[in-house]
Design a protein around this motif. Structure first.
Motif, PDB file in Angstrom:
ATOM      1  N   ASP A  50       0.756  -1.181  -0.037  1.00  0.00           N
ATOM      2  CA  ASP A  50       0.139   0.061  -0.098  1.00  0.00           C
ATOM      3  C   ASP A  50       1.107   1.104   0.039  1.00  0.00           C
ATOM      4  O   ASP A  50       1.531   1.414   0.914  1.00  0.00           O
ATOM      5  N   ASN A  51       1.032   1.766  -1.165  1.00  0.00           N
ATOM      6  CA  ASN A  51       1.857   3.135  -1.285  1.00  0.00           C
ATOM      7  C   ASN A  51       3.418   2.575  -1.004  1.00  0.00           C
ATOM      8  O   ASN A  51       3.911   3.336  -0.194  1.00  0.00           O
ATOM      9  N   ARG A  52       3.593   1.651  -1.539  1.00  0.00           N
ATOM     10  CA  ARG A  52       4.845   0.961  -1.473  1.00  0.00           C
ATOM     11  C   ARG A  52       5.358   0.593  -0.161  1.00  0.00           C
ATOM     12  O   ARG A  52       6.335   0.052   0.193  1.00  0.00           O
ATOM     13  N   GLU A  53       4.406   0.498   0.824  1.00  0.00           N
ATOM     14  CA  GLU A  53       4.768   0.013   2.112  1.00  0.00           C
ATOM     15  C   GLU A  53       4.026  -1.555   2.223  1.00  0.00           C
ATOM     16  O   GLU A  53       2.958  -1.867   1.695  1.00  0.00           O
ATOM     17  N   LEU A  54       5.040  -2.462   2.669  1.00  0.00           N
ATOM     18  CA  LEU A  54       4.692  -3.747   2.482  1.00  0.00           C
ATOM     19  C   LEU A  54       3.651  -4.023   3.607  1.00  0.00           C
ATOM     20  O   LEU A  54       3.926  -3.869   4.898  1.00  0.00           O
ATOM     21  N   LEU A  55       2.198  -4.352   3.380  1.00  0.00           N
ATOM     22  CA  LEU A  55       1.496  -4.682   4.400  1.00  0.00           C
ATOM     23  C   LEU A  55       1.608  -6.088   5.127  1.00  0.00           C
ATOM     24  O   LEU A  55       1.605  -6.399   6.454  1.00  0.00           O
ATOM     25  N   PHE A  56       1.657  -6.998   4.250  1.00  0.00           N
ATOM     26  CA  PHE A  56       1.745  -8.451   4.702  1.00  0.00           C
ATOM     27  C   PHE A  56       2.115  -9.475   3.334  1.00  0.00           C
ATOM     28  O   PHE A  56       2.089  -8.840   2.149  1.00  0.00           O
ATOM     29  N   ARG A  57       2.590 -10.651   3.831  1.00  0.00           N
ATOM     30  CA  ARG A  57       3.013 -11.623   2.748  1.00  0.00           C
ATOM     31  C   ARG A  57       2.102 -12.744   2.656  1.00  0.00           C
ATOM     32  O   ARG A  57       1.569 -13.074   4.015  1.00  0.00           O
TER      33      ARG A  57
END
Length: 311
Positions: free
Chosen positions: A213-220
Motif C-alpha cells: 500500500d503506497n510502497r509499504e509492505l502490508l503482509f506476505r
C-alpha cells in the motif's frame, strides 16, 4: 452401512449410473462414487455410522457440481432427471478395475484431505483431471462428463465470475507477461500453480506474494512450507482469496525463486461472467519467460547475448 437391501440391476443406463467403493483412509471411512459413462468421480471422507444412514447422494453431487461452477438450473434439471435412487450390487468388472485404480491414485493426494468437510472437493477435482482411455482416445473425466451434460440440455453449462489478470515479470528491455483468466474464488495457491504453468516454471523453488500500500509492505502470502517472520504479518496462500485481496490492495507482487528472484506484478484487469469455460486459461502471451536456474536477470541476458535463447 446404509441399511439398504441391494437390488438386482438387470439393465444399466450408463447415463445415470454411478458405482461406489468404500475404503478406510487414515482410520476414517471414505466412499468414492464414479459415473459409469464418463468416469467422473466424487470423494466423500470422514463418514461416521450416522452419516451413512442419512447420506444424500444427490445433495453431495449437487454441491460438487456447484464447485465446478455449473449453472444451478442445469444442476437441478440433471438431478431431477436422474430419478429415484436404486442401489444394486456391482457386477461390472471394468468398473471395479477403474474404482481400484482411483483408490491407488487417491493415496497420492492424502496431504490434501480436508478434515472439516465431508465432500473432498480438491481431491475430487484432482482425480477428475487424470487421463483415461475411452474408445481409443485419452480424455479427462470432468470434460467428458460436462460435454455429455451440454449435449443433453443444449444450454450454456457454466455460470461463474472470472478474474482477468495480467502477470508481468519485472524485467528490463522486454515485456514478459501473461494474461490469464481464472475463477473469482481461486486461492493464491491456485494462482501460484497457474503462473508456474503459464511462465513454464517448474515449481522447484520457494515463492511468496507481497501485498503493498503506497510502497509499504502490508503482509506476505506464503505457502505452508514457508517460515513466518515476526516483523511482517503472514497469511497462508491456501486460505487467501485472490479476488478479496486484489479488490482491496491492487499492488500485489509474486516472487519466485529467492535466488534468481523473479518478481511479477499482478494486475486485476476486469471481472467477467463466463458461461463457456471456467477452467484457468492463458489468454495472451507476451515474451518468452526465462528458464529455471539461469542466474536471474544477468544470467538470462547472457543467454540472450549468446543467442542461445530468442525472446
Amino acid at each position: 452401512a446404509m441399511g439398504i437391501k441391494s437390488e438386482t440391476a438387470e439393465k444399466v443406463d450408463k447415463t445415470n449410473t454411478w458405482y461406489a467403493h468404500t475404503l478406510n483412509i487414515n482410520r476414517r471411512n471414505c466412499v468414492i462414487f464414479m459415473h459409469t459413462d464418463s468416469h467422473f468421480c466424487m470423494v466423500l471422507w470422514g463418514l461416521k455410522a450416522v452419516d451413512y444412514k442419512k447420506l444424500d447422494f444427490k445433495e453431495q453431487l449437487g454441491n460438487l457440481l456447484q464447485a465446478y461452477y455449473v449453472d444451478s438450473d442445469v444442476i437441478s434439471a440433471y438431478l431431477y432427471d436422474c430419478g429415484d435412487i436404486t442401489v444394486a450390487k456391482n457386477t461390472d468388472r471394468s468398473a471395479t478395475a477403474q474404482l481400484n485404480r482411483m483408490v491407488i491414485e487417491l493415496k497420492y493426494f492424502l496431504n490434501a484431505l480436508d478434515n472439516s468437510a465431508l465432500l473432498q472437493t480438491h481431491i475430487t477435482k484432482s482425480l477428475n483431471r487424470r487421463l483415461f482411455s475411452l474408445n481409443g482416445e485419452y480424455v479427462y473425466p470432468d470434460e467428458n462428463f460436462f460435454e455429455n451434460l451440454k449435449k443433453i440440455y443444449q444450454v450454456p453449462l457454466y455460470n461463474a465470475r472470472m478474474l482477468h489478470l495480467k502477470i508481468t515479470l519485472d524485467y528490463p528491455d522486454y515485456e514478459i507477461s501473461r494474461e490469464i483468466q481464472l475463477p473469482y474464488d481461486y486461492s493464491f495457491y491456485g494462482l501460484h500453480k497457474v503462473i508456474q504453468c503459464c511462465f513454464n516454471w517448474q515449481n522447484y523453488h520457494l515463492y511468496d506474494f507481497s501485498v503493498y500500500d503506497n510502497r509499504e509492505l502490508l503482509f506476505r502470502i506464503v505457502s505452508e512450507d514457508e517460515e513466518e517472520y515476526d516483523d511482517i504479518p503472514v497469511m497462508r496462500d491456501v486460505e487467501c482469496s485472490v479476488y478479496e485481496v486484489l479488490a482491496k490492495h491492487p499492488d500485489v507482487r509474486y516472487t519466485y525463486d529467492m535466488g534468481d528472484y523473479w518478481e511479477h506484478k499482478i494486475e486485476l484487469l476486469e471481472i467477467v461472467n463466463e458461461h463457456e469455460n471456467v477452467f484457468p486459461t492463458c489468454l495472451k502471451v507476451t515474451g518468452k519467460a526465462p528458464p529455471e536456474d539461469c542466474g536471474g536477470i544477468g544470467g538470462y541476458q547472457e543467454l540472450l547475448e549468446l543467442s542461445l535463447i530468442h525472446i
